[in-house]
Design an enzyme around this catalytic site. Structure first.
Site, short mmCIF file in Angstrom:
data_model
loop_
_atom_site.label_atom_id
_atom_site.label_comp_id
_atom_site.label_asym_id
_atom_site.label_seq_id
_atom_site.Cartn_x
_atom_site.Cartn_y
_atom_site.Cartn_z
N LYS B 81 -34.83 143.27 113.77
CA LYS B 81 -35.23 141.92 114.17
C LYS B 81 -34.63 141.65 115.54
O LYS B 81 -33.46 141.98 115.78
CB LYS B 81 -34.71 140.93 113.12
CG LYS B 81 -35.17 139.50 113.29
CD LYS B 81 -34.70 138.67 112.08
CE LYS B 81 -35.17 137.23 112.16
NZ LYS B 81 -34.79 136.46 110.94
N SER B 160 -38.24 134.17 108.54
CA SER B 160 -38.47 134.28 109.93
C SER B 160 -38.44 135.74 110.40
O SER B 160 -38.72 135.99 111.57
CB SER B 160 -37.39 133.49 110.70
OG SER B 160 -36.10 134.07 110.49
N SER B 184 -35.11 134.10 104.86
CA SER B 184 -35.84 134.87 105.87
C SER B 184 -35.88 136.38 105.67
O SER B 184 -36.51 137.09 106.47
CB SER B 184 -35.29 134.57 107.26
OG SER B 184 -35.63 133.27 107.65
#
Lengths: 69, 470
Positions: B81, B160, B184
């Site tokens: 990420k 996310s 997330s």
């Protein structure tokens, strides 16, 4: 806190945001801010509604720094 | 050979690499090609780190050729990420336009540890801007566009950790690293039909990761199987002096056979009250499957305002973490219209409310430990529904906007959880089942998830148009 008191609380906090940042937000954004403030006030009320004893400490406990190694 | 390497687990790829049936360079080329060619279809990738990947792959190849095999991650490509710092001029954008050129001169501890295990960094993966820290409420909240699930190009992959979920589910990387503050890792794992592991708070160092909420943020793996999540967690976990919240309790993945093990699971009462029909149906079917290897009992937590505690802690800490971003006016450059004002209200959280939330947090954690102690894990649908449309607000789109106590409580108490696929809706969208365990009991959650995956084949199904022909 009754609904009237909640509304006053929301308005007071909203006015704080408006005073600090209002010059960079348009009317629509300010309405969004008001909704966000209301979420915070209601969450805070729910947290405050739970009875805590004087000795109930926060979970984050301060620990003096000590360098490892 | 190259095509057959896609959608293989780390365990399978590692065996091939160790046996020298496939080289790390060949592996890297396969996944770099897919990242570059298919990544844009899913808004899954910020930066393909081709040069670094090939350099790390060649080094892995040399080491393995000379008999220095480091373990199951050696030579395996992965993505992170894009909130994890990476050196070498590779941008770390936090998914946000104002930071699209941000660079660091060091690697996050997780990236360092994966490097030490011999893994090959192939991509920085897309994410919701500021990990959702500005309060987004619809998928188009990233400068790389809305994350798209590999199962339907009109549905969301998030959030996310949108790119981590989509890239893993689309076979663009064998595994990825995501982060979770309030759902997330779990949510994109469910939306993208992959396995995700949210570790115990403090299990994995967050040094080099963007801070959203210091006492809630966690980093964890997203993989094709629960077994793979165990392999990755062992590599990235452990004490790090650079992150004082990391635990001294070491983690060794217990991958022992679970086929003859009998489990005891709890299910929170009314846990399916606010979930959509396919998610509920698949969860009930999963309980039937798990009932063959476990005793399953209904349980309940004490009646505390779990979601509000999470909100107050998150809002207060984010107000501090993003103070500079707010004061500088950078919010105006964010993609989602609601993110351009969503962080401002947080300056109104009162200190006493934050402290009270932290006081209640202890009660939540103590109650969770007491209630969960008889069980190997608690079971729940991972999300309240299947992936929502990319052009629709997900809060208003949620069929039943009920509170997700398992998510709130799990994050407030810092408990580990594993999500794995539990089936599909009639439209072909994946659903997930979550196994949540007591603090530091990742092995219990992993064993339960592995047992479920040994009895089902949902994790062996992949988006048909993404499976290489032949």
């Amino acid at each position: 806190m009754n609904d009237e008191a909640t509304k006053r609380e929301v308005e007071e906090r909203f006015n704080t945001v408006k005073r600090l940042y209002g010059d960079r937000l348009d009317e629509k954004q300010l309405e969004g801010v008001r909704t966000g403030v209301e979420t915070i006030v209601r969450a805070s009320q729910a947290v405050s509604a739970v009875r805590l004893e004087n000795g109930d400490e926060p979970f984050s406990v301060f620990v003096p720094y000590w360098e490892e190694g | 050979m190259s095509d057959s390497l896609v959608f293989k687990s780390i365990r399978q790829l590692g065996s091939l690499v160790q046996a020298r049936e496939v080289s790390p360079t060949e592996l890297a080329e396969v996944f770099l090609d897919r990242l570059e060619r298919l990544g844009p279809d899913y808004n899954a990738v910020v930066t393909v780190t081709r040069e670094r990947a090939l350099r790390e792959a060649r080094r892995a190849e040399q080491e393995i050729s000379s008999g220095r095999y480091r373990g199951p991650l050696h030579g395996i490509p992965y993505g992170v990420k894009d909130l994890l710092a990476t050196s070498g001029g590779i941008p770390t954008t936090w998914g946000a336009a104002p930071f699209r050129n941000q660079v660091f001169d060091y690697d996050a501890t997780v990236v360092e540890r994966l490097g030490a295990a011999g893994a090959v960094l192939a991509a920085k993966l897309a994410m919701v801007e500021l990990a959702g820290g500005a309060g987004y409420w619809q998928p188009n909240a990233s400068f790389t566009g809305p994350g798209i699930t590999p199962w339907d190009k009109n549905r969301w992959s998030g959030g996310s950790s949108t790119g981590s979920g989509a890239a893993t589910g689309a076979g663009l990387v064998p595994f990825a690293i995501g982060s979770e503050t309030g759902g997330s890792i779990m949510s994109p794992s469910s939306n993208c039909g992959v396995a995700g592991l949210r570790p115990t708070y403090g299990r994995v160092s967050r040094y080099g990761a963007m801070a959203l909420s210091w006492t809630l943020d966690k980093l964890g793996p997203m993989c094709l199987t629960a077994d793979d999540c165990g392999l990755v967690l062992e590599a990235i976990s452990g004490r790090d002096p650079k992150d004082p919240t990391t635990t001294r309790r070491s983690f060794t993945y217990d991958d022992s056979d679970v086929s003859s093990r009998r489990f005891r699971f709890g299910v929170m009462e009314n846990v399916t009250d606010h979930v959509d029909e396919p998610t509920r149906t698949n969860f009930e079917k999963a309980l039937d499957v798990l009932g063959t290897v476990a005793d399953i009992e209904e349980m309940r937590f004490s009646d505390l305002p779990h979601e509000e505690i999470l909100q107050v802690i998150l809002f207060a800490e984010a107000a501090s973490a993003f103070e500079e971003i707010v004061d500088s006016g950078k919010l105006a450059e964010l993609t989602a219209p609601e993110d351009r004002f969503g962080a401002y209200p947080r300056v109104t959280v009162l200190a006493k409310d934050y402290i009270n939330a932290l006081r209640l947090r202890r009660l939540v954690a103590e109650n969770a430990e007491q209630v969960m102690s008889p069980f190997d894990a608690l079971l729940a649908p991972t999300r309240s529904g299947v992936a929502t449309p990319v052009n629709q607000g997900f809060r208003s789109a949620t069929l039943h906007a009920g509170k997700d106590t398992m998510m709130s409580l799990g994050n407030v108490a810092g408990l580990p959880a594993v999500s794995v696929p539990s089936g599909f809706s009639e439209e072909g969208l994946p659903t997930g089942i979550k196994f949540m365990a007591r603090a530091y009991q990742e092995n219990a959650a992993l064993a339960a998830a592995r047992a479920y995956q040994s009895l089902t084949d949902w994790h062996e199904r992949h988006p048909p148009d993404l499976v290489p022909a032949g």
